[in-house]
Design a protein around this motif. Structure first.
Motif, PDB file in Angstrom:
ATOM      1  N   TRP A 152      11.360  11.821  -5.375  1.00  0.00           N
ATOM      2  CA  TRP A 152      10.237  10.912  -5.178  1.00  0.00           C
ATOM      3  C   TRP A 152       9.634  11.211  -3.807  1.00  0.00           C
ATOM      4  O   TRP A 152      10.372  11.449  -2.844  1.00  0.00           O
ATOM      5  CB  TRP A 152      10.703   9.456  -5.205  1.00  0.00           C
ATOM      6  CG  TRP A 152      11.020   8.968  -6.587  1.00  0.00           C
ATOM      7  CD1 TRP A 152      12.227   9.023  -7.216  1.00  0.00           C
ATOM      8  CD2 TRP A 152      10.111   8.347  -7.503  1.00  0.00           C
ATOM      9  NE1 TRP A 152      12.139   8.488  -8.466  1.00  0.00           N
ATOM     10  CE2 TRP A 152      10.845   8.051  -8.680  1.00  0.00           C
ATOM     11  CE3 TRP A 152       8.764   8.007  -7.467  1.00  0.00           C
ATOM     12  CZ2 TRP A 152      10.287   7.436  -9.801  1.00  0.00           C
ATOM     13  CZ3 TRP A 152       8.190   7.395  -8.567  1.00  0.00           C
ATOM     14  CH2 TRP A 152       8.936   7.116  -9.720  1.00  0.00           C
ATOM     15  N   VAL A 153       8.311  11.178  -3.741  1.00  0.00           N
ATOM     16  CA  VAL A 153       7.624  11.409  -2.470  1.00  0.00           C
ATOM     17  C   VAL A 153       6.982  10.077  -2.055  1.00  0.00           C
ATOM     18  O   VAL A 153       6.257   9.458  -2.848  1.00  0.00           O
ATOM     19  CB  VAL A 153       6.545  12.514  -2.612  1.00  0.00           C
ATOM     20  CG1 VAL A 153       5.873  12.770  -1.265  1.00  0.00           C
ATOM     21  CG2 VAL A 153       7.171  13.793  -3.147  1.00  0.00           C
ATOM     22  N   ILE A 154       7.284   9.641  -0.830  1.00  0.00           N
ATOM     23  CA  ILE A 154       6.835   8.309  -0.370  1.00  0.00           C
ATOM     24  C   ILE A 154       5.947   8.472   0.849  1.00  0.00           C
ATOM     25  O   ILE A 154       6.244   9.256   1.762  1.00  0.00           O
ATOM     26  CB  ILE A 154       8.045   7.404   0.005  1.00  0.00           C
ATOM     27  CG1 ILE A 154       9.049   7.376  -1.147  1.00  0.00           C
ATOM     28  CG2 ILE A 154       7.592   6.000   0.372  1.00  0.00           C
ATOM     29  CD1 ILE A 154      10.323   6.611  -0.840  1.00  0.00           C
ATOM     30  N   HIS A 155       4.853   7.678   0.856  1.00  0.00           N
ATOM     31  CA  HIS A 155       3.931   7.744   1.987  1.00  0.00           C
ATOM     32  C   HIS A 155       3.395   6.330   2.295  1.00  0.00           C
ATOM     33  O   HIS A 155       2.976   5.624   1.386  1.00  0.00           O
ATOM     34  CB  HIS A 155       2.755   8.675   1.639  1.00  0.00           C
ATOM     35  CG  HIS A 155       1.909   8.995   2.820  1.00  0.00           C
ATOM     36  ND1 HIS A 155       2.225   9.990   3.723  1.00  0.00           N
ATOM     37  CD2 HIS A 155       0.774   8.427   3.274  1.00  0.00           C
ATOM     38  CE1 HIS A 155       1.312  10.031   4.672  1.00  0.00           C
ATOM     39  NE2 HIS A 155       0.420   9.084   4.422  1.00  0.00           N
ATOM     40  N   GLY A 156       3.432   5.938   3.559  1.00  0.00           N
ATOM     41  CA  GLY A 156       2.867   4.634   3.930  1.00  0.00           C
ATOM     42  C   GLY A 156       3.318   4.218   5.321  1.00  0.00           C
ATOM     43  O   GLY A 156       4.068   4.932   5.988  1.00  0.00           O
ATOM     44  N   ARG A 157       2.819   3.058   5.758  1.00  0.00           N
ATOM     45  CA  ARG A 157       3.217   2.552   7.073  1.00  0.00           C
ATOM     46  C   ARG A 157       3.791   1.150   6.916  1.00  0.00           C
ATOM     47  O   ARG A 157       3.256   0.340   6.160  1.00  0.00           O
ATOM     48  CB  ARG A 157       2.005   2.526   8.017  1.00  0.00           C
ATOM     49  CG  ARG A 157       2.393   2.113   9.430  1.00  0.00           C
ATOM     50  CD  ARG A 157       1.212   2.114  10.386  1.00  0.00           C
ATOM     51  NE  ARG A 157       0.991   3.397  11.001  1.00  0.00           N
ATOM     52  CZ  ARG A 157      -0.124   4.114  10.893  1.00  0.00           C
ATOM     53  NH1 ARG A 157      -1.131   3.656  10.195  1.00  0.00           N
ATOM     54  NH2 ARG A 157      -0.252   5.277  11.487  1.00  0.00           N
ATOM     55  N   GLN A 161       0.811  -1.222   0.000  1.00  0.00           N
ATOM     56  CA  GLN A 161       0.000   0.000   0.000  1.00  0.00           C
ATOM     57  C   GLN A 161       0.843   1.269   0.000  1.00  0.00           C
ATOM     58  O   GLN A 161       0.341   2.342  -0.311  1.00  0.00           O
ATOM     59  CB  GLN A 161      -0.907   0.011   1.239  1.00  0.00           C
ATOM     60  CG  GLN A 161      -1.938  -1.106   1.219  1.00  0.00           C
ATOM     61  CD  GLN A 161      -2.809  -1.104   2.465  1.00  0.00           C
ATOM     62  OE1 GLN A 161      -2.443  -0.527   3.488  1.00  0.00           O
ATOM     63  NE2 GLN A 161      -3.951  -1.753   2.383  1.00  0.00           N
ATOM     64  N   THR A 162       2.109   1.160   0.415  1.00  0.00           N
ATOM     65  CA  THR A 162       2.975   2.343   0.440  1.00  0.00           C
ATOM     66  C   THR A 162       3.148   2.854  -0.993  1.00  0.00           C
ATOM     67  O   THR A 162       3.465   2.073  -1.899  1.00  0.00           O
ATOM     68  CB  THR A 162       4.339   1.990   1.068  1.00  0.00           C
ATOM     69  OG1 THR A 162       4.104   1.498   2.388  1.00  0.00           O
ATOM     70  CG2 THR A 162       5.251   3.199   1.145  1.00  0.00           C
ATOM     71  N   ARG A 163       2.905   4.138  -1.175  1.00  0.00           N
ATOM     72  CA  ARG A 163       2.913   4.710  -2.523  1.00  0.00           C
ATOM     73  C   ARG A 163       4.072   5.693  -2.694  1.00  0.00           C
ATOM     74  O   ARG A 163       4.528   6.313  -1.730  1.00  0.00           O
ATOM     75  CB  ARG A 163       1.598   5.464  -2.786  1.00  0.00           C
ATOM     76  CG  ARG A 163       0.402   4.548  -2.952  1.00  0.00           C
ATOM     77  CD  ARG A 163       0.418   3.898  -4.350  1.00  0.00           C
ATOM     78  NE  ARG A 163      -0.678   2.952  -4.530  1.00  0.00           N
ATOM     79  CZ  ARG A 163      -0.605   1.648  -4.311  1.00  0.00           C
ATOM     80  NH1 ARG A 163       0.501   1.108  -3.881  1.00  0.00           N
ATOM     81  NH2 ARG A 163      -1.655   0.863  -4.512  1.00  0.00           N
ATOM     82  N   CYS A 164       4.513   5.846  -3.955  1.00  0.00           N
ATOM     83  CA  CYS A 164       5.517   6.872  -4.259  1.00  0.00           C
ATOM     84  C   CYS A 164       5.152   7.528  -5.589  1.00  0.00           C
ATOM     85  O   CYS A 164       4.577   6.890  -6.472  1.00  0.00           O
ATOM     86  CB  CYS A 164       6.909   6.260  -4.317  1.00  0.00           C
ATOM     87  SG  CYS A 164       7.123   4.971  -5.546  1.00  0.00           S
ATOM     88  N   HIS A 165       5.458   8.823  -5.697  1.00  0.00           N
ATOM     89  CA  HIS A 165       5.270   9.508  -6.982  1.00  0.00           C
ATOM     90  C   HIS A 165       6.386  10.528  -7.156  1.00  0.00           C
ATOM     91  O   HIS A 165       6.964  11.016  -6.175  1.00  0.00           O
ATOM     92  CB  HIS A 165       3.884  10.181  -7.069  1.00  0.00           C
ATOM     93  CG  HIS A 165       3.717  11.319  -6.113  1.00  0.00           C
ATOM     94  ND1 HIS A 165       3.233  11.156  -4.833  1.00  0.00           N
ATOM     95  CD2 HIS A 165       4.006  12.638  -6.242  1.00  0.00           C
ATOM     96  CE1 HIS A 165       3.219  12.321  -4.214  1.00  0.00           C
ATOM     97  NE2 HIS A 165       3.681  13.241  -5.049  1.00  0.00           N
ATOM     98  N   LEU A 166       6.652  10.828  -8.425  1.00  0.00           N
ATOM     99  CA  LEU A 166       7.735  11.762  -8.748  1.00  0.00           C
ATOM    100  C   LEU A 166       7.214  13.191  -8.638  1.00  0.00           C
ATOM    101  O   LEU A 166       6.128  13.514  -9.144  1.00  0.00           O
ATOM    102  CB  LEU A 166       8.225  11.467 -10.172  1.00  0.00           C
ATOM    103  CG  LEU A 166       9.635  11.890 -10.547  1.00  0.00           C
ATOM    104  CD1 LEU A 166      10.682  11.417  -9.566  1.00  0.00           C
ATOM    105  CD2 LEU A 166       9.959  11.376 -11.955  1.00  0.00           C
ATOM    106  N   ASP A 167       8.011  14.048  -7.958  1.00  0.00           N
ATOM    107  CA  ASP A 167       7.656  15.468  -7.838  1.00  0.00           C
ATOM    108  C   ASP A 167       8.946  16.244  -8.138  1.00  0.00           C
ATOM    109  O   ASP A 167       9.811  16.357  -7.278  1.00  0.00           O
ATOM    110  CB  ASP A 167       7.138  15.744  -6.413  1.00  0.00           C
ATOM    111  CG  ASP A 167       6.786  17.211  -6.222  1.00  0.00           C
ATOM    112  OD1 ASP A 167       6.502  17.881  -7.226  1.00  0.00           O
ATOM    113  OD2 ASP A 167       6.837  17.678  -5.063  1.00  0.00           O
TER     114      ASP A 167
END
Ligand SMILES: Cc1cc2nc3c(=O)[nH]c(=O)nc-3n(C[C@H](O)[C@H](O)[C@H](O)COP(=O)(O)OP(=O)(O)OC[C@H]3O[C@@H](n4cnc5c(N)ncnc54)[C@H](O)[C@@H]3O)c2cc1C
Length: 395
Positions: free
Chosen positions: A154-159, A144-150
């Motif tokens: 890369w910006v990463i969010h999750g537990r 479920q941890t997601r990443c996207h390019l900014d």
């Protein structure tokens, strides 16, 4: 076996028996149930370096021992539960070093791999996620941890959950999913965007830093800290998977061998009903069964190591070996406890610790059932390949 591996393994064994084993009673080993303290790790590694046995499976020029050679060295390091920590052959660092050596760019190796090989930094591998939130576990595709390019970050969010050694580590390898698929990132630790929420109370107590639940909250990682390419994370995980599984087998073979030595000692000195325990058939048979399980484990490890040395990913072979060895060594540890009666369940020897900790080995790096399930799928695949057509109902 090569002469160089025999020499290294003998040195490692002498160091573990002479220097590490006396530390097994050190009060700094089980800090609030979460593994040895950082100062005892540093102390042991200084001693290992002086003895020339620090990171013994990676040579001066950066080359890695073959898997067959690694097997005898890591087995000897496992003769004490503290041995792999002391000589830097422990999980997850050993697998992380292997992965970085295979996939890292020259810059990434200089920055992240070099301190791990030098034993001055520890690392953590962030894949598993909390089960209660439906995250990745036995099935990594549930990530479920997601990443996207900014821009160029890369910006990463999750537990994440069960992250061994995250507390106190300096290097992290984080898995997250982009629109392309799974990705891996190298990060410096600690980082304010990677927050340790709690340390889990687990059955084991030999891993520095314990096992953490970690919140990754809008972590920004420079694009050049992606390991390899976006979407290729699971194929890199495959590179790490078989050798890392096998190295657990190697270390645990050492620990189970030592437990067997201690139980043998007990059975050959302790009397009951007028004779030594070893002379009671019930006890003698348990020791004999230990010998058989230990020998079979060694042979499975050697066979799988040869497959990997031949250049194969060894996915099926490492599954078979992981199941056979983890189940066999668990039986060895259980028999050692039984042979030693009350002493076996006390903290007076490491037999209790080996018994307790080896239980988790049947779960991490793929639970037994998942390996059997994937092997069963292979059986069916191979059958259908050998006999094309619809065989439903055939004899
Ligand atoms: C001591 C320890 C250290 C760990 N360290 C790390 C770490 O450093 N980094 C990290 O990312 N993770 C780590 N883990 C996590 C570990 O990889 C997971 O626990 C493992 O992948 C299982 O996932 P889960 O716990 O979510 O179990 P689940 O996915 O909930 O599975 C539970 C059980 O379901 C059964 N099961 C699942 N699938 C199947 C199937 N196909 N067929 C039959 N039965 C099945 C199995 O019996 C399995 O044990 C660690 C775990 C432990 C115990």
């Amino acid at each position: 076996m090569t002469q160089r591996a025999t020499i290294i393994a003998d040195r490692v064994e002498a160091f573990v028996r002479d220097v590490v084993i006396p530390y097994e009673k050190d009060p700094r080993l089980n800090v609030h149930g979460h593994g040895p303290s950082e100062d005892v790790v540093a102390e042991l590694r200084t001693l290992a370096k002086a003895a020339g046995v620090l990171t013994p499976h990676i040579l001066e020029d950066g080359a890695h021992l073959s898997q067959r050679e690694t097997a005898i060295v890591l087995k000897r390091s496992g003769l004490s539960p503290l041995g792999p920590v002391a000589v830097n052959t422990m999980a997850p660092d050993e697998g992380n070093m292997y992965l970085l050596g295979k996939v890292g760019s020259p810059d990434q190796k200089a920055r992240f791999l070099a301190p791990l090989v030098a034993g001055t930094a520890r690392s953590a591998f962030f894949m598993t996620e909390p089960a209660a939130e439906g995250g990745a576990g036995a099935d990594p595709s549930m990530m479920q941890t997601r990443c996207h390019l900014d821009g160029n970050h890369w910006v990463i969010h999750g537990r994440k959950a069960f992250i061994t050694g995250a507390q106190g580590a300096q290097v992290g390898i984080i898995m997250a999913k982009s629109d392309d698929g799974a990705c891996m990132f190298l990060v410096d630790l600690p980082n304010p965007a990677i927050r340790i929420e709690r340390l889990l109370d687990t059955i084991d107590s030999s891993m520095p830093g314990g096992h953490a639940v970690v919140m990754i909250d809008n972590l920004r990682v420079p694009a050049d800290q992606m390991l390899g390419e976006s979407g290729q994370g699971f194929s890199y995980a495959q590179i790490r998977l078989s050798p890392a599984r096998l190295s657990h087998c190697m270390r645990w073979l050492g620990s189970a061998t030592r437990a067997h030595e201690i139980a043998t000692d007990y059975a050959c000195q302790r009397e009951a009903f007028g004779k030594l325990l070893v002379d009671h058939e019930g006890v003698g048979f348990m020791l004999a069964e230990n010998l058989i399980d230990l020998q079979q484990s060694e042979l499975m490890i050697d066979w799988c190591a040869s497959v990997l040395d031949g250049g194969s990913l060894g996915t099926a072979e490492s599954s078979m070996t992981k199941v056979a060895v983890s189940e066999a060594l668990m039986r060895v540890a259980d028999r050692c406890v039984q042979i030693m009666g009350g002493t076996g369940v006390s903290g007076d020897t490491i037999v209790e610790q080996v018994f307790r900790e080896i239980r988790a080995f049947r779960i991490y790096d793929g639970p037994t059932e998942v390996h059997k399930w994937s092997l069963a799928k292979k059986v069916k695949r191979d059958y259908l390949k050998a006999q094309p057509g619809d065989h439903r109902g055939s004899k």
